[in-house]
Design an enzyme around this catalytic site. Structure first.
Site, PDB file in Angstrom:
ATOM      1  N   GLY A 252     -41.296  -7.263  -9.875  1.00 54.76           N
ATOM      2  CA  GLY A 252     -39.952  -6.857  -9.345  1.00 54.76           C
ATOM      3  C   GLY A 252     -39.989  -5.115  -9.294  1.00 54.76           C
ATOM      4  N   GLY A 296     -46.492  -7.588  -7.735  1.00 54.25           N
ATOM      5  CA  GLY A 296     -46.941  -8.200  -6.542  1.00 54.25           C
ATOM      6  C   GLY A 296     -46.835  -6.886  -5.489  1.00 54.25           C
ATOM      7  CB  CYS A 365     -38.726 -12.611  23.768  1.00 61.33           C
ATOM      8  SG  CYS A 365     -40.436 -12.733  24.717  1.00 61.33           S
TER       9      CYS A 365
HETATM   10  N1  LLP Z   1     -43.056 -13.534  -9.757  1.00 57.27           N
HETATM   11  C1  LLP Z   1     -42.398 -14.382  -9.185  1.00 57.27           C
HETATM   12  C2  LLP Z   1     -41.937 -15.821  -9.705  1.00 57.27           C
HETATM   13  C3  LLP Z   1     -41.719 -13.967  -8.142  1.00 57.27           C
HETATM   14  O1  LLP Z   1     -41.037 -14.964  -7.343  1.00 57.27           O
HETATM   15  C4  LLP Z   1     -42.100 -12.760  -7.195  1.00 57.27           C
HETATM   16  C5  LLP Z   1     -41.874 -12.425  -5.953  1.00 57.27           C
HETATM   17  C6  LLP Z   1     -43.188 -11.706  -8.027  1.00 57.27           C
HETATM   18  C7  LLP Z   1     -43.400 -12.464  -9.322  1.00 57.27           C
HETATM   19  C8  LLP Z   1     -43.468 -10.576  -7.552  1.00 57.27           C
HETATM   20  O2  LLP Z   1     -42.385  -9.664  -7.377  1.00 57.27           O
HETATM   21  P1  LLP Z   1     -42.748  -8.378  -6.987  1.00 57.27           P
HETATM   22  O3  LLP Z   1     -43.402  -7.358  -7.810  1.00 57.27           O
HETATM   23  O4  LLP Z   1     -43.632  -8.353  -5.670  1.00 57.27           O
HETATM   24  O5  LLP Z   1     -41.697  -7.826  -6.717  1.00 57.27           O
HETATM   25  N2  LLP Z   1     -40.677 -11.039   1.088  1.00 57.27           N
HETATM   26  C9  LLP Z   1     -39.814 -10.313   0.133  1.00 57.27           C
HETATM   27  C10 LLP Z   1     -40.090 -10.333  -1.333  1.00 57.27           C
HETATM   28  C11 LLP Z   1     -40.168 -11.659  -2.041  1.00 57.27           C
HETATM   29  C12 LLP Z   1     -40.364 -11.731  -3.592  1.00 57.27           C
HETATM   30  C13 LLP Z   1     -40.576 -13.208  -4.058  1.00 57.27           C
HETATM   31  N3  LLP Z   1     -41.058 -13.146  -5.461  1.00 57.27           N
HETATM   32  C14 LLP Z   1     -40.039  -8.940   0.542  1.00 57.27           C
HETATM   33  O6  LLP Z   1     -40.571  -8.965   1.540  1.00 57.27           O
HETATM   34  O7  LLP Z   1     -39.241  -7.989   0.134  1.00 57.27           O
END
Ligand code: LLP
Length: 439
Positions: A252, A296, A365
């Protein structure tokens, strides 16, 4: 170099006035690999991983940094992450397959998902997955059934929804009560999941998990989530003698997409998470669990840039100038989906003053296919190489073939060398899985 903050750490303006990343001239890369191309800087991926590991090391020896592979599920990048000592989280059989192929030992894989199928669970169990993060009562039943048939056991974490609304786009909030994910605290649902897991003959409940959302700038939401989780742990300890050995508080951490963004540092984020767990566990008088996190975006986001070629320029007098590039929503859906903002520069005019306001549009498009509104760039011309930085996370991962677009090539750069890590798709790929009506 003026924009070091949103670009990979190796980004510079080189002697011929071009953007250079990982020792490679971006204009040359585009000549060699075509456009659109996603360029990853190996040094930045490694640097982000190391920052996490080092920050943790300052607080505790008992931790695990788990790369959330949904941000970018690509073999070569996962191999870097593995070399840096991280574990990995997957949210589907497909991501599991990629992680295994990247060489992750199955016992370092965490398997997520709110609707894992029987086949996905079977695949994971058969290959010795380390942890299943269980999301629902149905999944608990299914796991129990599969494990009973196999005569084996499985370590699990339970995904808890702590009822926190993080300050981020509503599509990427996941910790609130009204969520499809996990076991909520209302009506004792989470407690019931703990009870049932502890009574199970085959699952071994080793800890809890929560992920409250993504692209979060304010750390207090994480601190609050920890407090709530630890209260649940205390109650479960009182009622069932539950010992939480692993506490996974998700990913997050927000990253900087524009110069104006002010995310917390990895150090601050890790401090809040580890010291938060320490303080809360001390408050309830229970032993400190292993602290797990799942970043992530903050591992790969800043490492990636996307380079496009400018095709047409259209001035709508008195309103705006559209600069159209040879990609768009098929390689970066984030501006349309989340209102995401990006910086822009022209790689072949890195040293020219940004003096022209334009709207960068894609080639799809749809009028909504706009990558960046009101971007300030050097005066654009047809054939320029236009770059959007900070596109390393959730862009290629969410790429599509919309309008018959080919998913871009992905290239990794390091010390002046570039190698393709994902080939550009071809027109043949578009029909490879299709079958004609007759014949
Ligand atoms: N753990 C779980 C259970 C998750 O669902 C996620 C992200 C993460 C870890 C990693 O979170 P991060 O460190 O990347 O914030 N497509 C969206 C983001 C969706 C995130 C989904 N879950 C975007 O482009 O902003």
């Amino acid at each position: 170099m003026t924009h070091t903050l949103v670009y990979p750490i190796t980004a510079v303006h080189n002697a011929v006035g071009h953007l250079e990343v990982g020792g490679c001239d971006v204009v040359e890369l585009v000549r060699g690999f075509g456009t659109p191309v996603v360029i990853y800087d190996e040094a930045t991926v490694r640097d982000q991983c190391r920052r996490y590991v080092e920050a943790f090391g300052e607080h505790t020896a008992d931790f695990e940094v788990i790369y959330a592979s949904k941000a970018l599920s690509v073999l070569a990048v996962e191999q870097l992450v593995l070399e840096e000592g991280l574990s990995i989280d997957v949210s589907s059989g497909g991501e599991y397959y990629v992680a295994k192929n990247a060489g992750f030992p199955p016992d370092r894989i965490f398997f997520h998902g709110n609707n894992k199928t029987r086949e996905e669970l079977q695949l994971a169990l058969e290959s010795g997955v380390g942890f299943v993060v269980v999301d629902s009562f149905q999944e608990l039943d299914l796991l129990e059934e599969l494990l009973a048939a196999r005569g084996s056991s499985q370590r699990i974490l339970l995904r808890i929804t702590p009822g926190i609304e993080a300050h981020t786009h509503s599509f990427i909030q996941t910790g609130q009560i009204d969520s499809k994910f996990g076991f909520g605290l209302v009506d004792g649902v989470a407690m019931e999941a703990i009870r049932r897991s502890l009574e199970s003959r085959h699952v071994e409940l080793v800890g809890l998990h929560a992920h409250i959302g993504s692209q979060i700038f304010q750390l207090d939401a994480f601190r609050k989530a920890i407090e709530i989780l630890v209260d649940l742990i205390r109650q479960a300890h009182e009622r069932f003698d539950f010992v939480c050995r692993y506490l996974n508080i998700g990913g997050g951490l927000g990253i900087r997409y524009t110069e104006a963004d002010m995310p917390s540092s990895i150090g601050e984020y890790v401090t809040v998470k580890v010291e938060g767990v320490r303080e809360e566990m001390a408050r309830v008088g229970l032993p400190m669990p292993r602290v797990l996190i799942e970043p992530g975006r903050s591992i790969v986001g800043k490492a990636g840039i996307t380079a496009y070629r400018v095709g047409t320029i259209k001035e709508v007098p008195g309103i705006r100038t559209y600069v159209s590039v040879d990609g768009g929503m098929s390689d970066n859906i984030r501006p349309m989906l989340y209102d995401a903002q990006y910086e822009v520069m022209i790689a072949n005019k890195a040293d020219l003053p940004p003096d022209t306001v334009v709207t960068v549009a894609g080639k799809h498009c749809e009028s909504g296919d706009v990558l960046v509104k009101d971007a300030l760039i050097a005066r654009p011309e047809i054939g320029d190489v236009l770059v959007t930085p900070a596109t390393g996370a959730y862009c290629f991962a969410m790429a599509s073939n919309y309008n018959g677009s080919l998913r871009p090539a992905v290239v990794m750069v390091r010390e002046g060398e570039a190698r393709v890590i994902v080939e550009r798709e071809s027109y043949q790929d578009l029909v490879a899985k299709q079958r004609p009506l007759r014949g």
